[in-house]
Motif scaffolding. Structure first.
Motif, short mmCIF file in Angstrom:
data_model
loop_
_atom_site.label_atom_id
_atom_site.label_comp_id
_atom_site.label_asym_id
_atom_site.label_seq_id
_atom_site.Cartn_x
_atom_site.Cartn_y
_atom_site.Cartn_z
N GLU A 175 43.55 23.11 29.95
CA GLU A 175 44.53 24.18 30.07
C GLU A 175 44.21 24.96 31.36
O GLU A 175 43.05 25.28 31.62
N PRO A 176 45.22 25.25 32.19
CA PRO A 176 44.94 25.78 33.54
C PRO A 176 44.12 27.05 33.60
O PRO A 176 43.21 27.16 34.44
N VAL A 177 44.39 28.05 32.76
CA VAL A 177 43.61 29.28 32.81
C VAL A 177 42.17 28.99 32.37
O VAL A 177 41.20 29.45 32.99
N ASP A 178 42.02 28.21 31.32
CA ASP A 178 40.69 27.84 30.84
C ASP A 178 39.92 27.05 31.90
O ASP A 178 38.72 27.25 32.09
N TRP A 179 40.62 26.16 32.61
CA TRP A 179 40.02 25.37 33.69
C TRP A 179 39.51 26.29 34.80
O TRP A 179 38.39 26.13 35.29
N LEU A 180 40.33 27.27 35.19
CA LEU A 180 39.91 28.22 36.23
C LEU A 180 38.74 29.08 35.74
O LEU A 180 37.82 29.37 36.52
N LYS A 181 38.74 29.47 34.48
CA LYS A 181 37.60 30.22 33.94
C LYS A 181 36.32 29.41 34.03
O LYS A 181 35.26 29.93 34.38
N SER A 182 36.42 28.12 33.72
CA SER A 182 35.24 27.26 33.78
C SER A 182 34.72 27.16 35.22
O SER A 182 33.51 27.23 35.46
N TRP A 183 35.61 26.99 36.16
CA TRP A 183 35.20 26.96 37.57
C TRP A 183 34.57 28.28 37.99
O TRP A 183 33.54 28.30 38.68
N TYR A 184 35.18 29.39 37.62
CA TYR A 184 34.66 30.72 37.97
C TYR A 184 33.24 30.90 37.43
O TYR A 184 32.34 31.31 38.16
N ARG A 185 33.04 30.57 36.14
CA ARG A 185 31.71 30.71 35.55
C ARG A 185 30.71 29.76 36.20
O ARG A 185 29.56 30.14 36.47
N TYR A 186 31.15 28.54 36.47
CA TYR A 186 30.26 27.56 37.10
C TYR A 186 29.80 28.04 38.47
O TYR A 186 28.63 27.89 38.84
N ARG A 187 30.68 28.64 39.21
CA ARG A 187 30.34 29.10 40.56
C ARG A 187 29.63 30.46 40.56
O ARG A 187 29.23 30.94 41.61
N ALA A 188 29.47 31.05 39.38
CA ALA A 188 28.72 32.31 39.27
C ALA A 188 27.24 32.07 38.97
O ALA A 188 26.46 33.01 38.88
N ARG A 189 26.83 30.80 38.85
CA ARG A 189 25.45 30.52 38.47
C ARG A 189 24.48 31.01 39.56
O ARG A 189 24.79 30.95 40.75
N PRO A 190 23.31 31.50 39.14
CA PRO A 190 22.36 32.12 40.06
C PRO A 190 21.90 31.23 41.21
O PRO A 190 21.67 31.72 42.31
N GLU A 191 21.80 29.91 40.97
CA GLU A 191 21.25 29.04 42.02
C GLU A 191 22.13 28.92 43.26
O GLU A 191 21.67 28.45 44.29
N ILE A 192 23.40 29.37 43.19
CA ILE A 192 24.22 29.33 44.41
C ILE A 192 24.60 30.74 44.88
O ILE A 192 25.41 30.89 45.80
N ALA A 193 24.03 31.77 44.24
CA ALA A 193 24.32 33.15 44.65
C ALA A 193 24.06 33.32 46.14
O ALA A 193 23.08 32.81 46.68
N GLY A 194 24.95 34.00 46.80
CA GLY A 194 24.82 34.23 48.24
C GLY A 194 25.50 33.18 49.10
O GLY A 194 25.68 33.38 50.30
N SER A 195 25.88 32.05 48.51
CA SER A 195 26.57 31.01 49.29
C SER A 195 28.08 31.33 49.31
O SER A 195 28.57 32.04 48.44
N PRO A 196 28.81 30.78 50.27
CA PRO A 196 30.26 31.03 50.32
C PRO A 196 31.01 30.52 49.07
O PRO A 196 32.10 31.00 48.78
N ALA A 197 30.42 29.57 48.34
CA ALA A 197 31.07 29.03 47.14
C ALA A 197 30.81 29.86 45.89
O ALA A 197 31.40 29.62 44.85
N SER A 198 29.94 30.86 45.99
CA SER A 198 29.55 31.64 44.82
C SER A 198 30.62 32.67 44.44
O SER A 198 31.23 33.30 45.30
#
Length: 198
Positions: free
Chosen positions: A72-95
Motif C-alpha cells: 500500500e503506497p502510504v505504508d510503503w513510504l512509511k517503511s522507506w522513511y523508517r528504514y532511512r532513519a536508522r542510526p548507521e546512515i545518520a548524517g548522510s544525504p539519504a538519511s
C-alpha cells in the motif's frame, strides 16, 4: 531477482515489500539469482524485459512469467522513511534523521527528489514506459501468504519466510492536506494497489 527455469517464473524484487525474506526462503530453489548490488537486485519489469529476458528465454519457447509484491503506497513510504532513519546512515544525504514524515513525502513528490526521498515508485517498477503494468502476477504485501501459496504451487515446495529487513517501528501520520496531494499526484500507485485482489 530470482529465476526459476523449470517453473518458467521470475520473482522481481520491489524494494520494501518483503522480497528479501522471500529470496532467502526461495534461494535453494532458484536457478539464477541477482542479490547484489541493490540496484541490480531490484531489476524493474522494464529492465527485465529489455535486457535480461532475451538472455534467459529460448527463442520460440514460452516466455518466463514475472511476479512481484506491491505494498500500500502510504505504508510503503512509511517503511522507506523508517528504514532511512536508522542510526548507521545518520548524517548522510539519504538519511531521514531529523526530517519529519510530511517532509519526506513532500520530497518524494518533488522533482527532482532530494536524496533522502529518492526511492522510486512501485507503479514504475512494474510498468513499461507508457505506464502499462507488464508483470504477470502481482500480490499484495498485506496478503503475503497468497504469494507464498502461489510460489509453493509453482515450485512444488513448502516455504517458511524468515523476518528480514524489518524497519524500526514508529507511529507516523500525514497531514490531511498532504495525504490528499499524495493521492492525487501518485494516483498511479494507488490505482495499482487497488487493482490487486486480496
Amino acid at each position: 531477482m530470482l529465476l526459476f527455469w523449470k517453473a518458467k517464473l521470475v520473482l522481481l524484487a520491489v524494494p520494501k515489500t518483503g522480497t528479501t525474506a522471500l529470496e532467502e526462503a526461495l534461494l535453494p530453489h532458484a536457478d539464477a539469482a541477482i542479490l547484489n548490488p541493490p540496484d541490480k537486485k531490484h531489476v524493474t519489469a522494464r529492465r527485465w524485459r529489455a535486457q535480461l529476458a532475451p538472455y534467459f528465454e529460448n527463442k520460440g519457447a514460452r516466455p518466463l512469467e514475472t511476479m512481484a509484491v506491491i505494498r500500500e503506497p502510504v505504508d510503503w513510504l512509511k517503511s522507506w522513511y523508517r528504514y532511512r532513519a536508522r542510526p548507521e546512515i545518520a548524517g548522510s544525504p539519504a538519511s531521514t534523521a531529523g526530517i519529519d514524515f510530511d517532509a519526506f513525502v513532500t520530497g518524494w513528490l518533488s522533482y527532482p527528489e532530494p536524496e533522502f526521498a529518492r526511492v522510486g515508485r512501485q507503479s514504475r517498477f512494474v510498468s513499461d514506459a507508457s505506464g502499462r503494468v507488464i508483470v504477470d502476477h502481482l500480490f499484495r504485501y498485506d496478503a503475503l501468504p497468497a504469494a507464498v501459496a502461489f510460489l509453493e504451487g509453482r515450485l512444488n515446495c513448502t516455504l517458511t519466510l524468515p523476518r528480514r529487513n524489518v524497519s524500526p517501528s514508529a507511529a507516523l501520520a500525514l497531514s490531511p492536506a498532504l495525504e490528499a496531494r499524495l493521492r492525487r499526484e501518485a494516483a498511479a500507485d494507488f490505482a495499482l494497489w487497488d487493482s490487486i485482489g486480496r
